[in-house]
Motif scaffolding. Structure first.
Motif, PDB file in Angstrom:
ATOM      1  N   SER A  64     103.170  11.355 110.195  1.00 28.94           N
ATOM      2  CA  SER A  64     102.874  11.706 108.812  1.00 28.94           C
ATOM      3  C   SER A  64     101.386  11.565 108.500  1.00 28.94           C
ATOM      4  N   TRP A  65     100.667  10.967 109.423  1.00 32.37           N
ATOM      5  CA  TRP A  65      99.259  10.693 109.201  1.00 32.37           C
ATOM      6  C   TRP A  65      98.350  11.866 109.533  1.00 32.37           C
ATOM      7  N   GLY A  66      98.869  12.887 110.147  1.00 33.60           N
ATOM      8  CA  GLY A  66      97.969  13.880 110.691  1.00 33.60           C
ATOM      9  C   GLY A  66      97.527  13.403 112.053  1.00 33.60           C
ATOM     10  N   TRP A  67      96.256  13.540 112.378  1.00 31.30           N
ATOM     11  CA  TRP A  67      95.804  13.169 113.711  1.00 31.30           C
ATOM     12  C   TRP A  67      95.897  11.657 113.925  1.00 31.30           C
ATOM     13  N   VAL A  68      96.514  11.263 115.004  1.00 32.04           N
ATOM     14  CA  VAL A  68      96.452   9.875 115.472  1.00 32.04           C
ATOM     15  C   VAL A  68      96.205   9.913 116.979  1.00 32.04           C
ATOM     16  N   PRO A  69      95.513   8.894 117.496  1.00 26.29           N
ATOM     17  CA  PRO A  69      95.211   8.931 118.931  1.00 26.29           C
ATOM     18  C   PRO A  69      96.402   8.625 119.829  1.00 26.29           C
ATOM     19  N   TYR A  70      97.365   7.863 119.320  1.00 26.89           N
ATOM     20  CA  TYR A  70      98.468   7.441 120.185  1.00 26.89           C
ATOM     21  C   TYR A  70      99.800   7.632 119.473  1.00 26.89           C
ATOM     22  N   GLY A  74      98.748  16.644 106.985  1.00 28.03           N
ATOM     23  CA  GLY A  74      99.446  16.352 108.234  1.00 28.03           C
ATOM     24  C   GLY A  74     100.933  16.382 108.032  1.00 28.03           C
ATOM     25  N   ALA A  82     100.622  17.763 112.231  1.00 30.59           N
ATOM     26  CA  ALA A  82     100.223  19.038 112.836  1.00 30.59           C
ATOM     27  C   ALA A  82     101.343  20.067 112.749  1.00 30.59           C
ATOM     28  N   SER A 134      91.967  17.746 110.216  1.00 33.35           N
ATOM     29  CA  SER A 134      92.562  16.520 109.658  1.00 33.35           C
ATOM     30  C   SER A 134      93.997  16.358 110.104  1.00 33.35           C
ATOM     31  N   ALA A 135      94.675  17.471 110.237  1.00 29.91           N
ATOM     32  CA  ALA A 135      96.077  17.420 110.661  1.00 29.91           C
ATOM     33  C   ALA A 135      96.199  17.353 112.177  1.00 29.91           C
ATOM     34  N   GLY A 136      95.111  17.548 112.865  1.00 28.39           N
ATOM     35  CA  GLY A 136      95.149  17.529 114.328  1.00 28.39           C
ATOM     36  C   GLY A 136      95.830  18.753 114.911  1.00 28.39           C
ATOM     37  N   TRP A 190      96.001  15.480 122.300  1.00 32.76           N
ATOM     38  CA  TRP A 190      96.368  14.254 121.600  1.00 32.76           C
ATOM     39  C   TRP A 190      97.766  14.415 121.034  1.00 32.76           C
ATOM     40  N   PRO A 191      98.477  13.331 120.748  1.00 32.48           N
ATOM     41  CA  PRO A 191      98.123  11.949 121.028  1.00 32.48           C
ATOM     42  C   PRO A 191      98.444  11.568 122.472  1.00 32.48           C
ATOM     43  N   ASP A 192      97.841  10.452 122.883  1.00 30.47           N
ATOM     44  CA  ASP A 192      98.189   9.877 124.173  1.00 30.47           C
ATOM     45  C   ASP A 192      99.443   9.036 124.026  1.00 30.47           C
ATOM     46  N   TRP A 222      86.192   5.670 114.553  1.00 32.29           N
ATOM     47  CA  TRP A 222      87.283   5.761 115.529  1.00 32.29           C
ATOM     48  C   TRP A 222      88.538   6.373 114.901  1.00 32.29           C
ATOM     49  N   LEU A 223      88.797   5.999 113.633  1.00 38.00           N
ATOM     50  CA  LEU A 223      90.008   6.485 112.973  1.00 38.00           C
ATOM     51  C   LEU A 223      89.900   7.961 112.610  1.00 38.00           C
ATOM     52  N   TYR A 267      88.111  10.164 114.683  1.00 41.29           N
ATOM     53  CA  TYR A 267      87.583  10.906 115.836  1.00 41.29           C
ATOM     54  C   TYR A 267      88.185  12.308 115.916  1.00 41.29           C
ATOM     55  N   GLY A 268      89.515  12.380 115.854  1.00 41.90           N
ATOM     56  CA  GLY A 268      90.183  13.677 116.013  1.00 41.90           C
ATOM     57  C   GLY A 268      90.015  14.584 114.823  1.00 41.90           C
ATOM     58  N   LYS A 269      89.647  13.990 113.702  1.00 43.52           N
ATOM     59  CA  LYS A 269      89.509  14.788 112.489  1.00 43.52           C
ATOM     60  C   LYS A 269      88.145  15.477 112.411  1.00 43.52           C
TER      61      LYS A 269
END
Lengths: 297, 352
Positions: free
Chosen positions: A211-217, B99, B101, B144-146, B181-183, B328-329, B331-333
């Motif tokens: 729900s956050w949009g982009w997250v790394p993990y 978000g 995506a 922003s949504a990746g 992403w994501p990992d 860091w939070l 980065y993808g945005k």
């Protein structure tokens, strides 16, 4: 378990009987390694009491060590609780968490100390350190809506406690992590170096919450990692225990922790650095022994 | 009158439903500079699907574009009004949700609305200069949504209109990167598309040759290498990112912080903890109180046996309000950090 080879901790241990001025010396390398290993001894599921140093065999990197002290540890505790507060802890949630926390506090002795780390996107200290039995209130801290669980774990593992106290880290979690910069490999390394014993109770099922949009993990709980981390510190991993309340799970942890032995020795005949594999058995081999598997020297 | 009507409805035992403000009225308010309340009332009145229907209806945006403020719109005025509608749509999308995506896959309301707004702008053969900014803001929203595939699709249109825009060149690489992403964190598998590393490398290379985005391209290229465990290559790119590119502006704090943070991560991976410590310290000099570098620093200090300082840093970190702008939070945005600046510029165009 507390491997005391790390600079300041070892300094405190060894210089406990020395003069106060000597304790100020910053000593980060040393030829002597004082080590303390938490050991749980059970007969079936019942803790075994009354054992002495002579009842144990301990090997450090394969070399038999002379145990200088062994006892059911009565030292005062520093307890660090880690709770997931991502999203909101306002209103009823915070009131319930405060009640649970106070119940935990009442299980501790007045000389024990309690600290609460709340985590979400960020990790925050809820109220500093309070004495056991006190009645803290969880403040309305905004820690963000994502989950940096691994960062929070790493925070707890990078802290240390004076050698005359024991450090217990307990975490109640669904295991999800989506924004930590700390990796599983970092945590494994830190777990081998910490003074604390890590206990984790895994509750619920974390799902990929996007729900956050982009997250790394993303992904659910890494149970293999959590098992490994707790084992590395001599703690325990509770995979979906029957009880899901904080006080009931903490009670189980505390009972386990308070009935464990602490074996102390000065490592002899081994290199100081690197990973030290530790094996502990009882001489008669009758009991089930659980001990930290080693420490980072 | 309204209160009487409401009372009557309540007395009849009916549930009052919020009255929908007509879209042309909302557009009129937005065009006159009443930005926040127009967008807020739109979000209150409409879900995104309903908003799309309303704006496409005969009484919606087309009517407003043709018969709104001016008696009969000239082409230039029409183009301006299309820009206003398109900007309004962007702001509504930003307020509603960006978000996850999956919301941006083909056929989902955000994607349909954005495509509609983009199409409006592309009806004009010659783009207004401000249209460039609109495409950039749209790009920030999608990032922003990746949503890599949606970004790719949008860049196809944006690059046709403004082929010289450096950020579109970089975003082409970002669109590819976002697919990776994501990992994984847990035991379960995640479906991500990681098979186009060679293609991504070409895109980074192309972007790195454009001075205005060179530093950022080097940073992201380095991160891509780091994630593939090519740490030596990663470090080279991070070093490049930290150099001011010839002819370009100095990299912004977002780029410099992340270059230092990822240098730290890379040194950690190489078990060179002393250099990791130095990198984390450098990152914190750029963005103080950023938890990503503070926890990285504390962990690295433990590994070089500086446990006292590690504990002090952790205690400081836990006791202070963290930096809300930890790069860091974000980065993808990527371009989302420019959203406030870009939407401000677009608003200025709206009321000009």
């Amino acid at each position: 378990v507390r491997p005391l080879v790390h600079g300041p901790i070892w300094v405190l241990a060894v210089l406990a009987l020395a003069d106060a001025a000597a304790q100020q010396r910053p000593t980060f390398s040393t030829a002597v390694a004082g080590v303390a290993i938490d050991v749980s001894v059970k007969n079936k599921n019942a803790p075994v009491t009354g054992l002495t140093a002579a009842d144990f065999d301990l090997f450090d990197n394969g070399v038999r060590q002379e145990i200088t002290a062994a006892g059911l540890e009565t030292a005062e505790l520093d307890v660090m609780l880690l709770l997931d507060a991502s999203g909101s802890t306002d209103g009823p949630t915070r009131a319930r968490m405060t009640n649970d926390l106070r119940e935990v506090s009442r299980m501790l002795r007045p000389t024990d100390r309690l600290r609460l780390l709340l985590f979400g996107t960020y990790a925050r200290d809820a109220f500093g350190t309070v004495a056991g039995g006190s009645l803290p209130t969880i403040p309305a801290l905004n820690v963000g809506g994502a989950t940096s669980f691994y960062n929070a774990l790493a925070s707890a593992l990078t802290l240390y406690t004076p050698t005359d106290r024991r450090y217990l880290v307990f975490c109640l979690t669904d295991g999800a992590d989506n924004t930590s910069v700390i990796t599983p490999a970092d945590l494994q390394d830190l777990a081998g170096r910490t003074d604390g014993s890590l206990y984790v109770a895994l509750l619920g099922n974390s799902a990929y919450n996007a729900s956050w949009g982009w997250v790394p993990y993303a992904g659910g709980a890494n149970t293999k990692l959590l098992k490994d981390l707790t084992a590395r510190t001599g703690g325990l991993f509770y995979d979906h225990p029957a009880e899901n309340s904080l006080p009931k799970n903490f009670r189980a942890v505390l009972d386990e922790f308070r009935t464990s032995y602490v074996l102390r020795y000065t490592a002899q005949g081994v290199q100081k650095g690197g990973w030290h594999t530790v094996t502990v058995t009882t001489k008669d081999g009758r009991y089930k022994v659980r001990a930290r598997p080693g420490y980072q020297g | 009158m309204r209160s009487v009507a409401t009372l009557a409805i309540l007395l009849c035992g009916l549930q009052a439903t919020p009255m929908r403000v007509p879209v042309d009225e909302l557009l009129e308010r937005y065009a006159s500079g009443d930005f926040e309340s127009a967008v807020r009332d739109t979000s209150k009145s409409y879900g995104l699907s309903d908003f799309y229907k309303a704006i496409r209806a005969q009484t919606g945006a087309t009517k407003w574009i043709n018969t709104g403020l001016a008696p009969l719109a000239e082409p230039a005025t029409q183009a301006k009004r299309k820009l206003i509608v398109a900007t309004f749509v962007l702001e509504v999308l930003d307020t509603a949700a960006v978000g996850p995506a999956g919301n941006w896959t083909v056929g989902q309301p955000p994607q349909i609305l954005l495509e509609y707004a983009c199409g409006l702008l592309r009806e004009s053969e010659t783009p207004l200069p401000a249209e460039r900014r609109w495409h950039m803001a749209a790009m920030a929203l999608i990032e922003s949504a990746g949503a890599g595939p949606a970004l790719d699709k949008h860049l196809g249109h944006a690059s046709q209109r403004f082929s010289d825009e450096p950020r579109f060149v970089l975003a082409t690489a970002i669109a590819s990167e976002l697919r990776t992403w994501p990992d994984r964190r847990g035991d379960d598998q995640l479906e991500t598309d990681r098979d186009d590393a060679a293609d991504r490398r070409k895109k980074y290379e192309r972007a790195a040759a454009v001075p205005a985005v060179s530093a950022e391209a080097q940073l992201r290229w380095g991160v891509d290498e780091f994630r593939q465990n090519r740490t030596a290559a990663a470090l080279t790119h991070f070093d490049e990112a930290l150099k001011t590119p010839n002819g370009g502006a100095a990299p912004d704090s977002y780029v410099r912080y992340l270059a230092e943070l990822f240098r730290g991560r890379t040194f950690d991976q190489r078990r060179n903890f002393a250099d990791a410590v130095a990198s984390y310290r450098a990152a914190l000099a750029i963005v103080p109180r950023a938890q990503s570098a503070m926890i990285g620093l504390a962990a690295a200090l433990v590994r070089v046996d500086q446990r006292e300082e590690a504990a002090r840093i952790t205690n400081d970190m836990l006791g202070m309000a963290p930096s809300p702008a930890d790069p860091w939070l974000f980065y993808g945005k990527a371009d989302a950090r420019f959203w406030p600046e870009w939407i401000k510029a677009l608003r200025a165009e709206v009321v000009r």
